[in-house]
Design a protein around this motif. Structure first.
Motif, PDB file in Angstrom:
ATOM      1  N   GLU A  46       0.818  -1.210   0.000  1.00  0.00           N
ATOM      2  CA  GLU A  46       0.000   0.000   0.000  1.00  0.00           C
ATOM      3  C   GLU A  46       0.855   1.264   0.000  1.00  0.00           C
ATOM      4  O   GLU A  46       0.545   2.238  -0.691  1.00  0.00           O
ATOM      5  N   THR A  47       1.947   1.250   0.754  1.00  0.00           N
ATOM      6  CA  THR A  47       2.814   2.434   0.822  1.00  0.00           C
ATOM      7  C   THR A  47       3.390   2.764  -0.537  1.00  0.00           C
ATOM      8  O   THR A  47       3.414   3.925  -0.959  1.00  0.00           O
ATOM      9  N   TYR A  48       3.851   1.732  -1.241  1.00  0.00           N
ATOM     10  CA  TYR A  48       4.483   1.949  -2.535  1.00  0.00           C
ATOM     11  C   TYR A  48       3.458   2.360  -3.593  1.00  0.00           C
ATOM     12  O   TYR A  48       3.723   3.238  -4.423  1.00  0.00           O
ATOM     13  N   LYS A  49       2.297   1.729  -3.560  1.00  0.00           N
ATOM     14  CA  LYS A  49       1.248   2.094  -4.523  1.00  0.00           C
ATOM     15  C   LYS A  49       0.829   3.542  -4.349  1.00  0.00           C
ATOM     16  O   LYS A  49       0.701   4.282  -5.329  1.00  0.00           O
TER      17      LYS A  49
ATOM     18  N   LEU B  71       1.494   6.276  -7.378  1.00  0.00           N
ATOM     19  CA  LEU B  71       0.325   6.878  -8.025  1.00  0.00           C
ATOM     20  C   LEU B  71       0.268   8.380  -7.769  1.00  0.00           C
ATOM     21  O   LEU B  71      -0.098   9.159  -8.663  1.00  0.00           O
ATOM     22  N   THR B  72       0.641   8.793  -6.560  1.00  0.00           N
ATOM     23  CA  THR B  72       0.694  10.231  -6.275  1.00  0.00           C
ATOM     24  C   THR B  72       1.741  10.911  -7.139  1.00  0.00           C
ATOM     25  O   THR B  72       1.523  12.007  -7.680  1.00  0.00           O
ATOM     26  N   LYS B  73       2.896  10.263  -7.290  1.00  0.00           N
ATOM     27  CA  LYS B  73       3.953  10.819  -8.120  1.00  0.00           C
ATOM     28  C   LYS B  73       3.513  10.898  -9.569  1.00  0.00           C
ATOM     29  O   LYS B  73       3.782  11.888 -10.264  1.00  0.00           O
ATOM     30  N   PHE B  74       2.821   9.865 -10.054  1.00  0.00           N
ATOM     31  CA  PHE B  74       2.344   9.860 -11.434  1.00  0.00           C
ATOM     32  C   PHE B  74       1.392  11.028 -11.681  1.00  0.00           C
ATOM     33  O   PHE B  74       1.540  11.772 -12.661  1.00  0.00           O
ATOM     34  N   THR B  75       0.422  11.214 -10.794  1.00  0.00           N
ATOM     35  CA  THR B  75      -0.528  12.318 -10.950  1.00  0.00           C
ATOM     36  C   THR B  75       0.172  13.669 -10.882  1.00  0.00           C
ATOM     37  O   THR B  75      -0.121  14.587 -11.657  1.00  0.00           O
ATOM     38  N   MET B  76       1.128  13.793  -9.971  1.00  0.00           N
ATOM     39  CA  MET B  76       1.850  15.050  -9.809  1.00  0.00           C
ATOM     40  C   MET B  76       2.645  15.391 -11.064  1.00  0.00           C
ATOM     41  O   MET B  76       2.661  16.539 -11.524  1.00  0.00           O
ATOM     42  N   VAL B  77       3.312  14.383 -11.638  1.00  0.00           N
ATOM     43  CA  VAL B  77       4.132  14.610 -12.832  1.00  0.00           C
ATOM     44  C   VAL B  77       3.259  15.022 -14.012  1.00  0.00           C
ATOM     45  O   VAL B  77       3.601  15.935 -14.773  1.00  0.00           O
ATOM     46  N   VAL B  78       2.121  14.345 -14.190  1.00  0.00           N
ATOM     47  CA  VAL B  78       1.223  14.676 -15.298  1.00  0.00           C
ATOM     48  C   VAL B  78       0.743  16.116 -15.191  1.00  0.00           C
ATOM     49  O   VAL B  78       0.801  16.889 -16.150  1.00  0.00           O
ATOM     50  N   LYS B  79       0.302  16.511 -14.000  1.00  0.00           N
ATOM     51  CA  LYS B  79      -0.212  17.872 -13.825  1.00  0.00           C
ATOM     52  C   LYS B  79       0.889  18.912 -14.012  1.00  0.00           C
ATOM     53  O   LYS B  79       0.684  19.931 -14.681  1.00  0.00           O
ATOM     54  N   ALA B  80       2.059  18.653 -13.430  1.00  0.00           N
ATOM     55  CA  ALA B  80       3.148  19.624 -13.535  1.00  0.00           C
ATOM     56  C   ALA B  80       3.635  19.745 -14.972  1.00  0.00           C
ATOM     57  O   ALA B  80       3.869  20.851 -15.465  1.00  0.00           O
ATOM     58  N   THR B  81       3.768  18.612 -15.666  1.00  0.00           N
ATOM     59  CA  THR B  81       4.294  18.629 -17.023  1.00  0.00           C
ATOM     60  C   THR B  81       3.327  19.309 -17.985  1.00  0.00           C
ATOM     61  O   THR B  81       3.724  20.180 -18.769  1.00  0.00           O
ATOM     62  N   VAL B  82       2.071  18.931 -17.925  1.00  0.00           N
ATOM     63  CA  VAL B  82       1.105  19.461 -18.894  1.00  0.00           C
ATOM     64  C   VAL B  82       0.752  20.908 -18.568  1.00  0.00           C
ATOM     65  O   VAL B  82       0.921  21.807 -19.402  1.00  0.00           O
ATOM     66  N   LYS B  83       0.297  21.159 -17.342  1.00  0.00           N
ATOM     67  CA  LYS B  83      -0.126  22.519 -17.007  1.00  0.00           C
ATOM     68  C   LYS B  83       1.038  23.492 -17.024  1.00  0.00           C
ATOM     69  O   LYS B  83       0.961  24.572 -17.623  1.00  0.00           O
ATOM     70  N   GLY B  84       2.153  23.121 -16.388  1.00  0.00           N
ATOM     71  CA  GLY B  84       3.281  24.032 -16.306  1.00  0.00           C
ATOM     72  C   GLY B  84       3.954  24.278 -17.635  1.00  0.00           C
ATOM     73  O   GLY B  84       4.135  25.427 -18.058  1.00  0.00           O
ATOM     74  N   ASN B  85       4.326  23.195 -18.337  1.00  0.00           N
ATOM     75  CA  ASN B  85       5.045  23.359 -19.596  1.00  0.00           C
ATOM     76  C   ASN B  85       4.192  24.025 -20.662  1.00  0.00           C
ATOM     77  O   ASN B  85       4.690  24.847 -21.450  1.00  0.00           O
ATOM     78  N   ILE B  86       2.905  23.689 -20.713  1.00  0.00           N
ATOM     79  CA  ILE B  86       2.043  24.311 -21.716  1.00  0.00           C
ATOM     80  C   ILE B  86       1.846  25.790 -21.396  1.00  0.00           C
ATOM     81  O   ILE B  86       1.829  26.638 -22.310  1.00  0.00           O
ATOM     82  N   ALA B  87       1.719  26.127 -20.124  1.00  0.00           N
ATOM     83  CA  ALA B  87       1.586  27.543 -19.766  1.00  0.00           C
ATOM     84  C   ALA B  87       2.832  28.324 -20.160  1.00  0.00           C
ATOM     85  O   ALA B  87       2.743  29.416 -20.741  1.00  0.00           O
TER      86      ALA B  87
ATOM     87  N   VAL C 192       6.361  24.233 -12.862  1.00  0.00           N
ATOM     88  CA  VAL C 192       6.860  22.901 -13.194  1.00  0.00           C
ATOM     89  C   VAL C 192       7.785  22.380 -12.106  1.00  0.00           C
ATOM     90  O   VAL C 192       7.559  21.321 -11.526  1.00  0.00           O
ATOM     91  N   GLY C 193       8.840  23.146 -11.817  1.00  0.00           N
ATOM     92  CA  GLY C 193       9.865  22.652 -10.911  1.00  0.00           C
ATOM     93  C   GLY C 193       9.357  22.368  -9.511  1.00  0.00           C
ATOM     94  O   GLY C 193       9.812  21.430  -8.852  1.00  0.00           O
ATOM     95  N   LYS C 194       8.398  23.173  -9.033  1.00  0.00           N
ATOM     96  CA  LYS C 194       7.898  22.991  -7.672  1.00  0.00           C
ATOM     97  C   LYS C 194       7.225  21.635  -7.490  1.00  0.00           C
ATOM     98  O   LYS C 194       7.302  21.032  -6.423  1.00  0.00           O
ATOM     99  N   ASP C 195       6.555  21.133  -8.513  1.00  0.00           N
ATOM    100  CA  ASP C 195       5.859  19.845  -8.428  1.00  0.00           C
ATOM    101  C   ASP C 195       6.673  18.709  -9.034  1.00  0.00           C
ATOM    102  O   ASP C 195       6.705  17.605  -8.495  1.00  0.00           O
ATOM    103  N   LEU C 196       7.317  18.972 -10.164  1.00  0.00           N
ATOM    104  CA  LEU C 196       8.051  17.909 -10.847  1.00  0.00           C
ATOM    105  C   LEU C 196       9.310  17.536 -10.084  1.00  0.00           C
ATOM    106  O   LEU C 196       9.631  16.365  -9.930  1.00  0.00           O
ATOM    107  N   LYS C 197      10.076  18.537  -9.625  1.00  0.00           N
ATOM    108  CA  LYS C 197      11.258  18.335  -8.805  1.00  0.00           C
ATOM    109  C   LYS C 197      12.243  17.383  -9.458  1.00  0.00           C
ATOM    110  O   LYS C 197      12.711  16.424  -8.850  1.00  0.00           O
ATOM    111  N   LEU C 198      12.537  17.646 -10.708  1.00  0.00           N
ATOM    112  CA  LEU C 198      13.563  16.919 -11.437  1.00  0.00           C
ATOM    113  C   LEU C 198      14.633  17.902 -11.865  1.00  0.00           C
ATOM    114  O   LEU C 198      14.336  19.061 -12.177  1.00  0.00           O
TER     115      LEU C 198
END
Length: 382
Positions: A194-197, A201-217, A299-305
């Motif tokens: 459960e911890t890993y899932k 999944l939280t990381k996946f959602t965070m990356v999608v939102k940061a990449t699409v919303k941030g980069n497109i903006a 982007v950077g605040k959420d993606l953190k890469l």
């Protein structure tokens, strides 16, 4: 025991076969499925807010959200694409008629360069004006011809496009309506603790939102600013160059400078000093600040890469998956780092193998892992 193991292996083999077959069925419309899923993830908070205002009527709230997406996102993109195709076709016609010749522009730049610079270019075989001029003209002509050909291809393949578009809207409606239920089923089926899932999944959602919303903006802002300054300076095809700057701005540390930089050099080499000064100042200060200020916030605040990871993963994603790769590439990179950080943390804390399924939370089976955050240097902070 042997019979149980044989049944388990057979069932796993069946899962693999049917999963591969299902993915194979989706491949012809993978872009429609992909963007339907991405838009559903991004607009899920809007869907929940509308649902509360409509007293929990999920179907109606999903329809209202879908209409908002259609009016705010999809229709503007379609209109912009149509205008871009028209401008690309017009540019191709001007090149065919000889009104635009990139080889002549290069020759003017080479002639205006100082003697030592010309000697340096000669050592690398770049002083052959006729050869380089011909290559530039052919390359520009092929690029514009590619745009025109793609435009004609889109016209011929209108039916396929309409089918994909309809599939995306259809899928988007049900993902908006049933998103939480689908998410719970996917989470339950993943064979991890459960911890890993939860973390992945939280990381996946965070990356999608940061990449699409941030980069497109960031891309929209930089493309609009670049197209505006090109229009002010009287350059032809300001919309086309603005869109190209928007696309290139998806690449951190490179971005729109690949377009406005050579144009500024051309202005300087041909004696248009004030145009070169204005374009350089506007590009370095206004367009550059838009990237330096907006990208870390959005982007950077959420993606953190690290920027170099984002750059390499974006380039790799674009080369493998086309335009969809600007989301897929950083998403794979972020999940790669998150998964290995989880693994390293579990090994350091418990010195055990990661469990493959949910087990009772005991000190010997499932280590308690804090939510990891990948810093700008790529380290995991606990």
């Amino acid at each position: 025991m042997l019979k149980a193991r044989a049944e388990e292996k057979s069932f796993i083999l069946l899962l693999v076969i049917v999963s591969v077959a299902f993915i194979w069925l989706l491949l012809p419309f993978y872009s429609a499925v992909f963007w339907g899923t991405i838009l559903a993830i991004i607009f899920q908070p809007v869907q929940r807010w509308i649902e509360t205002k409509l007293n929990g009527r999920r179907g109606l709230s999903a329809f209202v959200t879908l209409m908002m997406i259609l009016l705010m996102v999809i229709l503007p993109v379609i209109f912009l694409t149509g205008a871009l195709v028209q401008e690309g076709a017009a540019l191709y016609e001007r090149m065919e008629s000889g009104n635009i010749n990139f080889g002549d522009y290069f020759e003017q730049i080479m002639t205006a360069l100082p003697g030592p610079v010309q000697d340096l270019l000669a050592r690398f075989g770049l002083a052959d004006l006729s050869g380089v001029q011909q290559q530039l003209s052919e390359g520009a002509q092929q690029a514009s011809q590619f745009v025109a050909t793609k435009a004609f291809g889109v016209g011929q393949d209108t039916f396929r496009f309409l089918v994909s578009f309809a599939i995306m809207l259809y899928l988007l409606f049900f993902l908006l309506r049933d998103g939480p239920t689908v998410s719970r089923h996917i989470k339950r089926a993943i064979p991890l603790g459960e911890t890993y899932k939860q973390h992945l999944l939280t990381k996946f959602t965070m990356v999608v939102k940061a990449t699409v919303k941030g980069n497109i903006a960031v891309a929209v802002v930089q493309g609009a600013l670049g197209g505006f300054i090109f229009w002010v300076l009287g350059l032809q095809g300001a919309l086309l160059w603005g869109v190209l700057m928007a696309v290139l701005s998806l690449l951190p540390a490179v971005g729109a400078g690949l377009i406005w930089g050579p144009v500024a050099i051309y202005f300087l080499a041909t004696g248009a000093i004030w145009q070169a000064a204005v374009l350089t100042a506007f590009g370095a200060i206004v367009i550059g600040l838009a990237d330096n200020i907006l990208r870390p916030q959005l982007v950077g605040k959420d993606l953190k890469l690290p920027d170099y990871v984002v750059l390499i993963s974006t380039l790799g994603g674009l080369s493998l998956f086309g335009l969809n790769g600007f989301v897929i590439g950083p998403m794979i990179a972020a999940l790669f780092i998150a998964a290995w950080s989880l693994f390293a943390d579990a090994r350091e804390q418990a010195k055990i193998e990661i469990p493959l399924a949910d087990t009772p939370a005991t000190p010997a089976s499932t280590p308690q892992i804090d939510t990891l955050s990948i810093s700008s240097g790529g380290d995991a902070s606990r």
